[in-house]
Design an enzyme around this catalytic site. Structure first.
Site, PDB file in Angstrom:
ATOM      1  N   GLU A 180     -15.357 -63.807  72.285  1.00  0.00           N
ATOM      2  CA  GLU A 180     -14.991 -64.714  73.664  1.00  0.00           C
ATOM      3  C   GLU A 180     -13.641 -64.158  74.554  1.00  0.00           C
ATOM      4  O   GLU A 180     -12.590 -64.352  73.717  1.00  0.00           O
ATOM      5  CB  GLU A 180     -14.722 -65.721  73.082  1.00  0.00           C
ATOM      6  CG  GLU A 180     -14.543 -67.074  74.450  1.00  0.00           C
ATOM      7  CD  GLU A 180     -13.975 -67.873  74.682  1.00  0.00           C
ATOM      8  OE1 GLU A 180     -13.100 -68.948  75.498  1.00  0.00           O
ATOM      9  OE2 GLU A 180     -12.608 -67.817  73.559  1.00  0.00           O
ATOM     10  N   ASP A 234     -11.993 -66.231  68.696  1.00  0.00           N
ATOM     11  CA  ASP A 234     -12.365 -67.282  69.223  1.00  0.00           C
ATOM     12  C   ASP A 234     -10.594 -66.625  70.596  1.00  0.00           C
ATOM     13  O   ASP A 234      -9.742 -66.170  69.833  1.00  0.00           O
ATOM     14  CB  ASP A 234     -11.411 -69.250  69.304  1.00  0.00           C
ATOM     15  CG  ASP A 234     -10.821 -69.283  69.999  1.00  0.00           C
ATOM     16  OD1 ASP A 234     -11.868 -70.015  70.762  1.00  0.00           O
ATOM     17  OD2 ASP A 234     -10.302 -70.451  69.984  1.00  0.00           O
TER      18      ASP A 234
HETATM   19  C1  NOJ Z   1     -12.185 -71.490  73.587  1.00  0.00           C
HETATM   20  C2  NOJ Z   1     -12.631 -72.597  72.982  1.00  0.00           C
HETATM   21  O1  NOJ Z   1     -14.553 -72.263  73.298  1.00  0.00           O
HETATM   22  C3  NOJ Z   1     -12.246 -73.989  73.606  1.00  0.00           C
HETATM   23  O2  NOJ Z   1     -13.894 -74.654  73.600  1.00  0.00           O
HETATM   24  C4  NOJ Z   1     -10.931 -74.248  73.123  1.00  0.00           C
HETATM   25  O3  NOJ Z   1     -10.646 -75.304  73.773  1.00  0.00           O
HETATM   26  C5  NOJ Z   1      -9.987 -72.800  73.554  1.00  0.00           C
HETATM   27  N1  NOJ Z   1     -10.904 -71.545  72.815  1.00  0.00           N
HETATM   28  C6  NOJ Z   1      -8.634 -72.540  72.294  1.00  0.00           C
HETATM   29  O4  NOJ Z   1      -9.426 -72.871  71.151  1.00  0.00           O
END
Ligand code: NOJ
Length: 549
Positions: free
Chosen positions: A243, A201
């Site tokens: 991500e 993440d």
């Molecule tokens: C990215 C995630 O995809 C999202 O859903 C989340 O709110 C943020 N990171 C914070 O962890």
């Protein structure tokens, strides 16, 4: 041997425990429910599951606010249920990737509670503090319009703490060696329980070194290498799926030198230009995005997706391009979010089956690993009455029974969609399983087709000159095997002439229907495409129909 890299030809299915299948009838999805749906996923042909965070959480950000990294939130079951689920998944040859959310914790995490208890607290340095109000306290928010600050004052701590996301998600200080050690322990724990990797993440934020005052541009790419080394020591074939919605020129640093950085990253850049092509019929910016994100290392890989659990982020398009996508797919204000995105599912945006097929066929054909979002295989809709991104996080629609067959409870964690054409009585798995030409059956065919086309994961590719700005043509080749894939983004049927010039191919075998296409005397192929049509061919003469692996 590039064939060893399983992730290059995997098909990933992303789901959230919370909304997939509730077995114990408490209104929240659980591991026992998911385990009972593994045969469904296996029959569709997907081979890797990506699970959204399921650890104990106050659940203020859909589980992305974790308060214990070493457990299962009781709403989803126990650690025992997790291990049993892993056993059932492995038995079917399904790999499992889980989220690694370590840029921040929940503010309810005991680490943060300790850190805020006083200046001399044992874990004080595990988070990022400033005694004075930073000049940039209200800059750099990820959720503009909803999030008010990135530095918030904590009375107990008598200091401001840094949070890139919501204020209940304090950022961990990954410059602290103890924090780094703990992150490795977290990875080691889940690897020992059998996971095949992590969807990491918020990677760019994990790599930054926040401090009061103007942002420091340098990111700690060394830290990525450290994480990668640890991962591979523990499990040689485990992967990171990152991500990072970054510009193409930045991506190289994330992938790193061969075998040093992230294995796979979501291609947000192509995703946004893909929606532009769907909205306008113009493929030129998509082609440019594909070229700009071309990878040169055989071990690096893109993950391609259409929709995910967040908003469709259009932040990388030009203002003019973005407005065109908004106008076509999210014209109403309540469909838009954070000034940059659309909070709708794929089916409601596209509004027709033909364009949904075009979009999915394209996703399967792009150079990378496809990621399907739960529910998109049956064309589920969204609920704009729910707040922010919750609109696209409604329960899976299994049948026309009460609560869409998701749960026996009267009250659910998120309500099911029960109105309109996307209501569960019309759109559900049970119905589509028994309807030969349903989207679900079409998707199953596409998954099988993608599995057979290993040139996409392992091979090289080039864009073909189709002579029509609405038609994207791609040519893949791998060890003498060759694929030609065409997508017509235009609303009119058309004919294109393909001339591969340097490569002599004879007959093109259509992989989806009993047709073929022969070359004329000059070696050119004339191919017809329906409105929003797509065609997949393998070049006969160069290879056989099935994969060579
Ligand atoms: C990215 C995630 O995809 C999202 O859903 C989340 O709110 C943020 N990171 C914070 O962890």
């Amino acid at each position: 041997m590039v064939e060893e890299l399983w992730y290059k030809n995997a098909i990933i299915y992303s789901l959230d425990l919370e909304t997939f299948m509730d077995y114990n009838g408490d209104g929240v999805g659980d591991f026992e429910g998911l385990a009972r749906r593994l045969d469904y996923l296996h029959a569709m042909g997907v081979d890797t599951l990506w699970l959204a965070p399921f650890q104990p959480t106050p659940n203020k950000d859909n589980g992305y606010d974790i308060k214990d990294y070493y457990g299962v939130d009781p709403r989803h079951g126990s650690s025992g249920n997790f291990v049993e689920f892993m056993h059932q998944a492995n038995k079917r040859g399904l790999k499992v990737i889980i989220d690694l959310v370590v840029n921040h914790t929940s503010d309810e995490h005991p680490w943060f509670q300790n850190a805020r208890s006083g200046k001399d607290a044992k874990l004080r340095d595990w988070y990022i503090w400033s005694e004075k109000k930073p000049s940039d306290w209200d800059e750099g928010m990820v959720f503009p319009g909803v999030q008010e600050a990135t530095w918030t004052y904590d009375k107990k701590a008598k200091a401001y703490y840094y949070h890139r996301f919501y204020k209940f998600q304090p950022d961990l200080n990954v410059n602290n060696q103890e924090v780094r050690d703990e992150i490795c322990r977290i990875m080691g724990f889940w690897i020992e329980l059998g996971v095949a990797g992590f969807r990491v993440d918020a990677v760019p934020f994990l790599l930054e070194t926040p401090a009061p005052g103007p942002p420091k541009p340098e990111l700690k790419f060394n830290y990525l290498r450290e994480l990668r080394r640890f991962l591979q020591w523990r499990r040689g074939d485990a992967v990171f799926l990152g991500e990072a919605n970054v510009l193409p020129e930045e991506t190289k640093k994330y992938f790193g030198e061969e075998g040093e950085g992230i294995h796979m990253m979501f291609n947000f850049y192509v995703n946004q230009h893909l929606f532009y092509a769907l909205a306008t019929g113009d493929t030129a910016p998509l082609i440019e995005a594909l070229e700009k994100t071309r990878l040169h290392s055989p071990v690096s890989q893109w993950a391609h997706f259409l929709r995910n659990h967040d908003e469709l982020d259009l932040g990388r398009l030009t203002e003019e391009q973005r407005q065109k996508v908004f106008a076509r797919f999210g014209p109403d204000e309540d469909m838009q979010l954070y000034g940059r995105g659309i909070r709708r599912r794929l089916s409601t945006m596209l509004g027709n089956r033909q364009q949904s097929e075009l979009a999915y066929s394209l996703m399967f054909s792009l150079p990378g690993t496809p990621v399907i979002r739960y529910g998109d295989e049956i064309g589920m809709g969204d609920d704009l009455d729910l707040k922010e991104r919750s609109a696209v996080r409604t329960p899976m629609q299994w049948s026309a029974d009460k609560q869409a067959g998701f749960s026996a409870a009267d009250k659910l964690i998120h309500p099911v969609i029960d109105k309109g054409p996307y209501g569960y009585e019309h759109v559900n798995v049970d119905r589509q399983r028994r309807t030969p030409d349903s989207l679900l059956n079409w998707m199953t065919t596409m998954v099988r087709l993608r599995h057979e086309c290993t040139e996409i994961g392992w091979g090289d590719w080039e864009i073909l000159d189709t002579g029509n700005p609405s038609v994207l043509g791609m040519h893949y080749h791998w060890q003498g095997s060759s694929l030609l894939i065409l997508h017509n983004f235009g609303e009119k049927a058309c004919e294109v002439i393909i001339d591969l010039k340097t490569i002599k191919i004879g007959e093109l075998i259509d992989l989806m229907r009993l047709e073929s296409c022969t070359a004329d005397k000059k070696g050119r192929h004339t191919i017809n495409l329906e409105a929003y049509g797509y065609r997949w061919f393998r070049a006969e003469g160069l290879t056989h129909l099935m994969k060579k692996s």
